[in-house]
Design a protein around this motif. Structure first.
Motif, mmCIF file in Angstrom:
data_model
loop_
_atom_site.group_PDB
_atom_site.id
_atom_site.type_symbol
_atom_site.label_atom_id
_atom_site.label_comp_id
_atom_site.label_asym_id
_atom_site.label_seq_id
_atom_site.Cartn_x
_atom_site.Cartn_y
_atom_site.Cartn_z
ATOM 1 N N LEU A 32 -46.910 0.879 -44.368
ATOM 2 C CA LEU A 32 -47.172 2.060 -45.177
ATOM 3 C C LEU A 32 -45.965 2.498 -46.017
ATOM 4 N N GLU A 33 -44.910 1.702 -46.066
ATOM 5 C CA GLU A 33 -43.786 2.032 -46.941
ATOM 6 C C GLU A 33 -44.189 1.813 -48.392
ATOM 7 N N VAL A 34 -43.820 2.749 -49.263
ATOM 8 C CA VAL A 34 -44.127 2.616 -50.687
ATOM 9 C C VAL A 34 -43.225 1.541 -51.280
ATOM 10 N N THR B 208 -52.596 5.087 -51.691
ATOM 11 C CA THR B 208 -52.803 6.474 -51.267
ATOM 12 C C THR B 208 -53.781 7.197 -52.188
ATOM 13 N N TYR C 152 -49.103 5.158 -55.778
ATOM 14 C CA TYR C 152 -48.273 4.519 -54.767
ATOM 15 C C TYR C 152 -48.948 3.260 -54.214
ATOM 16 N N GLU D 22 -42.719 6.007 -44.170
ATOM 17 C CA GLU D 22 -43.594 7.127 -43.870
ATOM 18 C C GLU D 22 -43.584 7.340 -42.360
ATOM 19 N N VAL E 93 -42.515 9.838 -47.896
ATOM 20 C CA VAL E 93 -41.766 8.592 -48.005
ATOM 21 C C VAL E 93 -40.475 8.853 -48.744
ATOM 22 N N ARG F 28 -48.560 0.651 -51.063
ATOM 23 C CA ARG F 28 -47.924 0.626 -49.754
ATOM 24 C C ARG F 28 -48.018 -0.771 -49.133
#
Length: 270
Positions: A218-220, A135, A167, A118, A111, A169
């Motif tokens: 799934l983006e942090v 994660t 993290y 991701e 990321v 997400r």
């Protein structure tokens, strides 16, 4: 026998009507000449001294102007140094938040923090299904609807105990509706997704998204923490559709509590 030599100086008016005679001895004449020379030398010295004084005064004024300029530059430099120190402190806090509490065996996440995505191949079905929000391996400490003995209200979401700095997400693509700090949720994010679904992530230590930001699945978006009404580091995940609360375990793809390595997350009794 001493012979005294004397000179007579006659001063005659232009019309010749009056004549004045001055009798001068040799010694007196010499003294007059010497006095004249000394007087001229004194005048020359005084003139040179006055000229040097004026030049020195101009130089002093120039130096004072240079000093004032340097003082201004020093003040600007001090302000810049102070700002740099503030930025370094902010960066240090961010770095500590990113690195603190993360196990060495933590799985890598591809990321870019603060807006990265991701990148991994996935089917359209996967993209449409809400994903597990962490994660890291965690422990489910409170389920949706659970109620402590001293409370009449059921739990509004899912609590997942995890180390500080893990993290967080986005479970699905959407847009951040709200981001900030709340007395109960601490530092939180609320994201609006498709079909009236919203997700809330509470008790974070750091936020990487702001209200109005578009985020991908799934983006942090944050780092876990212990802010707000919280007794230990964990993530509070809360889902709702059109304002009606939902059980997160009924929607997220890894509803069994599996982490990003595929191992099931452990659960603690409620």
């Amino acid at each position: 026998m001493t012979i005294l030599r004397r000179w007579t100086l006659q001063l005659v008016r232009r019309d010749g009507r009056r004549v004045r005679s001055l009798s001068l001895s040799r010694a007196r004449l010499l003294l007059s000449v010497a006095g004249t020379i000394i007087g001229l030398a004194g005048l020359g010295f005084l003139g040179g001294f006055l000229t040097a004084s004026r030049a020195e005064s101009r130089r002093v004024l120039e130096l004072e102007a240079e000093v004032a300029t340097l003082e201004g530059e020093r003040e600007r430099t001090n302000r810049l140094a102070g700002r740099l120190n503030e930025l370094e402190e902010d960066f240090g806090l961010l770095q500590d938040a990113v690195t603190s509490g993360r196990p060495a065996e933590s799985p890598p996440v591809n990321v870019v923090l603060g807006g990265g995505v991701e990148i991994r191949s996935r089917t359209s079905a996967e993209a449409a299904t809400p994903a597990w929000p962490l994660t890291q391996r965690g422990f489910i400490t409170r389920h949706f609807g659970s109620r402590p003995a001293d409370s009449r209200e059921g739990h509004t979401g899912l609590d997942i105990a995890v180390s500080t700095g893990s993290y967080v997400r986005a479970i699905q693509a959407g847009r951040v509706e709200a981001a900030g700090e709340d007395p109960i949720y601490g530092k939180f994010l609320r994201i609006a997704h498709a079909d009236g679904l919203t997700s809330l992530y509470g008790h974070n230590a750091w936020l990487f998204a702001a209200a109005g930001d578009a985020v991908e699945r799934l983006e942090v978006i944050a780092l876990t923490g212990n802010t707000g009404r919280s007794s230990a580091p964990h993530l509070h995940l809360e889902l709702a559709r059109n304002g009606v609360l939902l059980d997160p375990l009924s929607l997220v793809a890894d509803h069994s509590g599996r982490d990003s390595t595929g191992a099931p997350a452990e659960r603690q009794p409620e």
